[in-house]
Design an enzyme around this catalytic site. Structure first.
Site, PDB file in Angstrom:
ATOM      1  NE  ARG A 146      -0.706  -0.224   4.990  1.00 33.52           N
ATOM      2  CZ  ARG A 146      -0.679  -1.395   5.631  1.00 33.52           C
ATOM      3  NH1 ARG A 146      -1.236  -2.461   5.073  1.00 33.52           N
ATOM      4  NH2 ARG A 146      -0.100  -1.504   6.817  1.00 33.52           N
ATOM      5  CG  PHE A 173       0.830   6.611  -6.971  1.00 31.64           C
ATOM      6  CD1 PHE A 173       1.357   5.606  -7.770  1.00 31.64           C
ATOM      7  CD2 PHE A 173      -0.518   6.935  -7.135  1.00 31.64           C
ATOM      8  CE1 PHE A 173       0.571   4.935  -8.694  1.00 31.64           C
ATOM      9  CE2 PHE A 173      -1.305   6.284  -8.060  1.00 31.64           C
ATOM     10  CZ  PHE A 173      -0.760   5.282  -8.841  1.00 31.64           C
ATOM     11  CG  ASN A 186      -2.102   0.817  -2.368  1.00 34.69           C
ATOM     12  OD1 ASN A 186      -2.849   0.171  -1.638  1.00 34.69           O
ATOM     13  ND2 ASN A 186      -1.155   0.254  -3.110  1.00 34.69           N
ATOM     14  CE1 TYR A 201       9.326  -5.234  -7.003  1.00 40.03           C
ATOM     15  CE2 TYR A 201       7.600  -3.641  -7.344  1.00 40.03           C
ATOM     16  CZ  TYR A 201       8.715  -4.075  -6.645  1.00 40.03           C
ATOM     17  OH  TYR A 201       9.208  -3.321  -5.611  1.00 40.03           O
TER      18      TYR A 201
END
Ligand SMILES: Cc1cc2nc3c(=O)[nH]c(=O)nc-3n(C[C@H](O)[C@H](O)[C@H](O)COP(=O)(O)O)c2cc1C
Length: 354
Positions: free
Chosen positions: A116, A119, A181, A316
């Protein structure tokens, strides 16, 4: 080597371990000899893996997914590590710290991650100056997010601001409407909000002469009914679709951290995202580029995603569990799969099982 280091790394908080990795990569990036060493260890070139998608040449289908290098700090060393493309970001217009820590969790038994982050990044201007420190041969994608403080009605402008800032430097853009998030970001999946976003983007693209392909990245939690409502607009507006970002679902997990809030990535995403890819391939007649992501750990996973309709993939979470040799392992295995089965190019796999 990574197998030996992994127990030590897994003893450290995941975000701290990530920060240490970025610092090590920054160090390597400053030394040409180390960069060459990375290339000779991790890069693997084979003509049969090369393809053109949306006008861009990808030397192999394994891209780095967004979220690993959020502020364009280490793209040069990542290029040397053998990825077919790098998606950097998510980048927002203004710098922002992201959510309070801890905000990233390993679910070891499930081979998954919950994050979470929210950005966290240094903002578009500083990210751009980081990116400009080097020249690149690998396609550079810029994943665009929205600032937490941007008023709701103005949020589509954040995508435009970042695009304008990177318009001379990015090979492609990804409009990320799927992070769980940032409050209400996923509202852009709603048919009407999506149409407004797309109208604005199309106008902007023409007026600013943005020539790079633009991809849209959707949530794994979208139903095919919801997807069918926005798919025609997606095909009209974008050059490809990334399926799919993390999920907020928690099904059949065994690890302790499973109830943490955030987006779940890694193994548990794979089958769900594969279904979305297959459905989308079928409903676009195999005519629209799909980039598959979510729980890809092996070359077999790549092959399944491609046979079900993905032209490219991104990874990822598997890098956290398997280490940096993964791209080379996958690319080598893909090349020998093609050879053994008499395929001349990786593109021949796309959609075979869809
Ligand atoms: C720590 C972390 C941060 C992420 N940040 C972003 C992001 O900023 N933008 C984005 O589009 N996706 C982000 N993602 C999602 C990944 O790009 C990817 O779509 C997802 O994790 C599924 O792939 P995987 O299972 O190989 O990890 C993030 C994932 C993780 C684990």
């Amino acid at each position: 080597m990574y197998k030996l280091l992994k127990p030590l790394i897994f003893n450290i908080d995941p975000e701290q371990a990530h920060g240490m990795t970025i610092n090590a990569l920054k160090f390597i990036q400053k030394h040409n000899k180390l960069l060459s060493a990375v290339k000779s260890c991790f890069d693997y070139q084979q003509d049969t893996l090369q393809q053109q998608i949306a006008g861009v040449t990808f030397n192999n289908p394994i891209g780095l997914a967004a979220g690993f290098d959020k502020s364009c700090e280490v793209p040069k060393v990542l290029e040397m590590a053998g990825f077919g493309a790098l998606e950097l970001g998510g980048i927002t217009p203004k710098p922002q710290p992201g959510n309070p820590k801890p905000r990233m969790y390993r679910l070891i038994d499930d081979q998954a991650i919950i994050n979470r982050m929210g950005f966290n990044n240094i903002g578009m201007n500083k990210a751009l100056s980081n990116l400009r420190k080097y020249a690149y041969h690998v396609p550079i994608g810029i994943n665009i997010g929205v600032n937490k403080t941007t008023p709701y009605e103005e949020r589509y402008q954040d995508y435009l601001k970042v695009m304008e800032t990177f318009k001379y430097d990015a090979t492609f853009f990804t409009v990320n409407i799927s992070s769980p998030n940032t409050a209400n970001l996923q509202n852009f999946h709603d048919k009407d909000e999506f149409a407004m976003l797309c109208n604005t983007l199309t106008y902007f693209q023409a007026s600013q002469n943005i020539t790079q392909p633009i991809f849209i990245k959707l949530t794994s939690d979208i139903s095919t009914t919801e997807l069918s409502q926005i798919l025609p607009t997606i095909v009209d507006t974008f050059d490809g679709i990334i399926l799919a970002n993390t999920t907020q679902r928690r099904e059949s997990l065994t690890s302790n951290n499973q109830n943490e809030t955030g987006g779940l990535s890694g193994k548990p995403l794979f089958e769900r995202n594969l279904e979305l890819i297959k459905w989308t391939y079928q409903h676009t007649n195999g005519d629209f580029p799909i980039i598959g992501t979510g729980g890809i750990f092996t070359a077999d996973d790549v092959i399944r995603m491609m046979r079900n309709g993905a032209s490219l993939v991104q990874i990822y979470s598997s890098l956290i569990f398997e280490g940096p040799t993964l791209t080379k392992k996958m690319n080598k295995a893909l090349a020998s799969y093609l050879q053994q089965n008499n395929y001349h190019n990786i593109q021949e796999l796309v959609g075979l099982d869809a």
